[in-house]
Motif scaffolding. Structure first.
Motif, PDB file in Angstrom:
ATOM      1  N   ARG B  73      -0.259  21.271  38.237  1.00  0.00           N
ATOM      2  CA  ARG B  73      -0.182  21.036  36.837  1.00  0.00           C
ATOM      3  C   ARG B  73      -0.634  22.351  35.765  1.00  0.00           C
ATOM      4  N   GLY B  74      -1.469  23.116  36.445  1.00  0.00           N
ATOM      5  CA  GLY B  74      -1.759  24.045  35.642  1.00  0.00           C
ATOM      6  C   GLY B  74      -3.060  23.780  34.682  1.00  0.00           C
ATOM      7  N   VAL B  75      -3.873  22.845  35.014  1.00  0.00           N
ATOM      8  CA  VAL B  75      -5.018  22.531  34.222  1.00  0.00           C
ATOM      9  C   VAL B  75      -6.194  23.419  34.888  1.00  0.00           C
ATOM     10  N   GLY B  76      -7.291  23.568  34.234  1.00  0.00           N
ATOM     11  CA  GLY B  76      -8.339  23.968  34.677  1.00  0.00           C
ATOM     12  C   GLY B  76      -9.456  22.818  34.324  1.00  0.00           C
ATOM     13  N   PHE B  77     -10.289  22.483  35.302  1.00  0.00           N
ATOM     14  CA  PHE B  77     -11.279  21.539  35.000  1.00  0.00           C
ATOM     15  C   PHE B  77     -12.537  21.725  35.242  1.00  0.00           C
ATOM     16  N   VAL B  78     -13.528  21.557  34.211  1.00  0.00           N
ATOM     17  CA  VAL B  78     -14.861  21.816  34.635  1.00  0.00           C
ATOM     18  C   VAL B  78     -15.555  20.442  34.886  1.00  0.00           C
ATOM     19  N   LEU B 155      -7.565  23.848  29.391  1.00  0.00           N
ATOM     20  CA  LEU B 155      -8.809  23.490  30.071  1.00  0.00           C
ATOM     21  C   LEU B 155      -9.451  22.203  29.557  1.00  0.00           C
ATOM     22  N   LEU B 156      -9.930  21.426  30.710  1.00  0.00           N
ATOM     23  CA  LEU B 156     -10.525  20.210  30.484  1.00  0.00           C
ATOM     24  C   LEU B 156     -11.876  20.313  30.936  1.00  0.00           C
ATOM     25  N   LEU B 157     -12.627  19.964  30.161  1.00  0.00           N
ATOM     26  CA  LEU B 157     -14.152  19.889  30.350  1.00  0.00           C
ATOM     27  C   LEU B 157     -14.614  18.629  30.304  1.00  0.00           C
ATOM     28  N   ASP B 158     -15.334  18.026  31.434  1.00  0.00           N
ATOM     29  CA  ASP B 158     -16.056  16.596  31.372  1.00  0.00           C
ATOM     30  C   ASP B 158     -17.492  16.650  31.174  1.00  0.00           C
ATOM     31  N   GLU B 159     -18.040  16.287  30.001  1.00  0.00           N
ATOM     32  CA  GLU B 159     -19.307  16.627  29.795  1.00  0.00           C
ATOM     33  C   GLU B 159     -20.029  18.026  30.290  1.00  0.00           C
ATOM     34  N   PRO B 160     -19.547  19.043  29.812  1.00  0.00           N
ATOM     35  CA  PRO B 160     -19.853  20.123  30.915  1.00  0.00           C
ATOM     36  C   PRO B 160     -21.333  20.331  30.551  1.00  0.00           C
ATOM     37  N   ASP B 181     -12.819  31.147  20.991  1.00  0.00           N
ATOM     38  CA  ASP B 181     -12.333  32.178  19.789  1.00  0.00           C
ATOM     39  C   ASP B 181     -11.635  33.375  20.376  1.00  0.00           C
ATOM     40  N   GLU B 182     -12.127  33.593  21.664  1.00  0.00           N
ATOM     41  CA  GLU B 182     -11.746  35.039  22.268  1.00  0.00           C
ATOM     42  C   GLU B 182     -10.548  34.808  23.008  1.00  0.00           C
ATOM     43  N   ALA B 183     -10.404  33.458  23.791  1.00  0.00           N
ATOM     44  CA  ALA B 183      -9.397  33.328  24.984  1.00  0.00           C
ATOM     45  C   ALA B 183      -8.466  32.450  24.318  1.00  0.00           C
ATOM     46  N   HIS B 184      -8.628  31.564  23.416  1.00  0.00           N
ATOM     47  CA  HIS B 184      -7.468  30.534  22.875  1.00  0.00           C
ATOM     48  C   HIS B 184      -6.999  29.706  23.900  1.00  0.00           C
ATOM     49  N   VAL B 185      -7.611  29.282  25.018  1.00  0.00           N
ATOM     50  CA  VAL B 185      -6.938  28.251  25.540  1.00  0.00           C
ATOM     51  C   VAL B 185      -7.181  26.823  25.169  1.00  0.00           C
ATOM     52  N   THR B 186      -6.002  26.200  24.879  1.00  0.00           N
ATOM     53  CA  THR B 186      -6.108  24.618  24.385  1.00  0.00           C
ATOM     54  C   THR B 186      -7.179  24.139  25.457  1.00  0.00           C
ATOM     55  N   SER B 187      -8.078  23.520  24.806  1.00  0.00           N
ATOM     56  CA  SER B 187      -9.138  22.753  25.387  1.00  0.00           C
ATOM     57  C   SER B 187      -9.739  21.457  24.960  1.00  0.00           C
TER      58      SER B 187
END
Lengths: 284, 357
Positions: B73-78, B155-160, B181-187
């Protein structure tokens, strides 16, 4: 290396402490160390050559070979099925899961002789399953399949009990993280799950080996102690004792006990060395 | 569009975790899913990542249907509890998502990308450590670097920051905003902490019981909450009875109330934020209540006052400490208190009397 007392350890002071320490050490000496030493002493009483001669005998070699083969087969089977069962019990939800988990310890609860009897009743020539298996030419009881089966039965809880809690504790987080990072199922198993449970698995396998090296009761019933065919090392020791061949019995016993001890000691020291590097005890 | 979620529903047995949820996260934005525990926010995140499947509805990632299995899927998960690979060094952890790629990047490429990420999360000297040797904040930064390494679409962050202590949390928040602000990944990140959402997010989606209550930029949500729930969830607030508001002591020329209040038998939930109340020694022509100061609690730059109105209702007021000093207020004194702003929700449901949140 500095030695630190474990957290929570408190020194018991004075007379009481000394009495307790002496009692513990004495108990250990009387119960474990002295019998073990007397066994070793007996085995080597007539010198190294006599000790070696016993292992040159065909009878001994056959018995040890058979024990080794049965043990390795049982360890492999338990490792594979233990892993499978542990995965199903921790990752799958199904009816009867709690029942199965409760029954895991059953092989510990029944005497190995009873276990052997159960297997003979089912897989023996007159048994329900044994009859049909024999008609296609597969003999289970009084042959090696029965011996492996008996060893597997008595050691079934060992691998499972070691890896179940580890698998529960480490949860699915790491596996899910690996999935989102693009790893395949196979890679997740080999690179994420297996390393997380490797010590539990190693312990379970070593315990299985140690236990089935020394298994006697179940094998006696299932294998029937046929000289040269189904006589394992422990059955040989039994016969040697019966025939007043104490020298032989002691030598074979020392070989069995030493193997088990070295395996346990080895896996423990290896684990300590790696744990010191990674601190895996800590929750990361 | 970065992430688009349409009519997502999900039940666990009889429990409706999500009920027809739709929203969009514009490309390059950092959006917060805010709600109490059990509001379904984590479930949404897990469905977007493919770790959970929805009963109905669809998810689109950068315009394409997300039907691929999680790994493609190409998602990053934290994850909240980092989920680092314990038996791998920091470098190995970050490299994991790159090594599973086909074709596998060259050694030099791998090393360069990992160094780049170590630099980004300020852990350059820690490459060869194991996770257990890092602090919680450092672990979460490694987890973030690991998720960003394969250049995910979203990028998905679950209560990081949920498992970290207050100070580290604050640091990481500002740091995450700067990183974005530097990387601009949709989060998209999940939190139950409104302050966290306000500090970090471009937009906030407020969730309650598997439904969206309101979507908007933080300030807009705060100033124009669409429901009592949003008003309550976005910070401390006084909830007043209609009678209390109508019973305001209006002196001199009758100044109109700032909002329209239903008659004495109407049902309404009336909210005033603690900092929307002003205290004066003398009535000054604005609608005001007479009240007695029960307690004064200095909180640094701000001071919190607990007041009791004559009809027994309790009010929490927040003034700058300078203002309290200028008025020389003491506990036990009688003062006038006037609302600058009221939020009124006309609704049939009754509410608890003298309810102070």
């Amino acid at each position: 290396m500095t030695r630190r007392s474990p957290p929570g350890a408190r020194k018991v002071n004075g007379l009481l402490g000394n009495v307790l320490t002496t009692a513990v050490v004495t108990w250990f000496l009387v119960l474990v160390l002295m019998p073990a030493l007397s066994l070793v002493r007996g085995a080597f009483a007539n010198g190294l050559a006599a000790f070696a001669a016993i292992f040159a005998a065909v009878e001994t070699r056959r018995a040890l070979g058979l024990t080794l083969a049965v043990t390795l087969a049982a360890a492999a089977a338990n490792a594979i099925f233990g892993l499978g069962m542990a995965f199903v019990l921790t990752r799958q939800r199904f009816r009867g899961a709690t029942l199965i988990e409760g029954l895991i310890d059953l092989p510990f609860a029944v005497s190995p002789i009873v276990a052997g009897l159960m297997l003979v009743l089912l897989y023996g020539p007159q048994g329900l399953v044994g009859r049909s298996l024999e008609s296609i030419g597969l003999q289970v009881a009084f042959a090696w399949p029965g011996m492996v089966l008996a060893s597997c039965f008595v050691t079934l809880p060992l691998v499972l009990r070691e890896i179940l809690p580890v698998l529960r504790e480490c949860g699915v987080d790491q596996e899910e993280a690996a999935r989102t990072l693009g790893a395949s199922r196979g890679r997740i198993f080999w690179q994420v799950t297996l390393p997380a449970i490797r010590w539990g698995l190693a312990y379970g396998i070593i315990l299985t080996i140690a236990r089935s090296l020394g298994e006697f009761g179940a094998l006696l019933v299932v294998a029937g102690n046929v000289l040269g065919r189904t006589q394992t090392a422990t059955l040989l020791v039994h016969d040697q004792v019966e025939n007043f061949d104490l020298q032989g019995a002691q030598a074979v016993s020392v070989a069995l006990a030493a193997t088990s001890f070295l395996l346990l000691f080895g896996v423990e020291s290896l684990r300590k060395r790696i744990a010191a590097r990674e601190d895996t005890e800590d929750t990361a | 569009m970065g992430i688009s979620v349409r009519r997502l529903s999900k039940s666990f047995g009889a429990y409706h975790a999500l009920d027809c949820v739709s929203f969009e996260v514009p490309e390059g934005q950092l959006v917060a899913l805010l709600g109490p525990s059990g509001s379904g926010k984590s479930t949404i995140l897990r469905i977007i990542a493919g770790l959970e499947s929805a009963d109905s509805g669809e998810v689109q990632l950068t315009g394409a249907d997300a039907e691929a299995p999680t790994r493609n899927r190409g998602v990053g998960f934290v994850f909240q509890h980092y989920a680092l690979f314990r038996h791998m060094t920091v470098r190995k952890n970050i490299a994991f998502g790159l090594e599973v790629r086909r074709p596998r990047p060259s050694r030099n490429e791998l090393r360069r990308r990992v160094d780049e990420l170590l630099n980004l999360v300020q852990l350059t000297g820690h490459a060869d450590r194991y996770p257990s040797h890092l602090s919680g904040g450092q672990r979460q930064r490694v987890a973030l670097a690991r998720a960003l390494a394969p250049r995910p679409k979203v990028l998905l962050l679950d209560e990081p920051f949920g498992a970290l202590d207050a100070r580290v949390r604050e640091e990481l928040r500002t740091w995450l905003r700067r990183l974005h602000d530097e990387a601009h990944v949709t989060s998209l990140f999940v939190t139950h902490d409104q302050q966290e959402a306000f500090e970090v997010a471009d937009q906030i989606i407020v969730l309650n019981r598997g439904k969206i209550e309101q979507i908007g930029p933080p300030q807009e949500l705060y100033e124009r909450p669409a429901s009592p729930f949003v008003t309550e969830f976005l910070g401390a607030v006084n909830l007043l009875r209609v009678e209390t508001v109508l019973g305001m002591n209006v002196q001199y020329d009758e100044a109109p109330l700032p909002v329209e209040i239903p008659g004495p038998h109407g049902m309404a939930a009336i909210y005033v934020r603690p900092h929307d109340l002003d205290i004066t020694r003398q009535a000054d022509g604005r609608p005001a209540w007479r009240a007695r100061i029960r307690r004064i609690t200095p909180l640094g730059g701000l001071t919190r006052l607990d007041l009791t109105l004559h009809d027994g209702a309790n009010l929490h007021v927040e003034l700058t400490s300078d203002r309290v000093r200028a008025l020389a207020l003491n506990a036990g004194e009688d003062v006038f208190v006037a609302p600058r702003d009221l939020k009124v929700f006309h609704q049939p449901s009754p509410f608890v009397e003298n309810y102070v949140i």
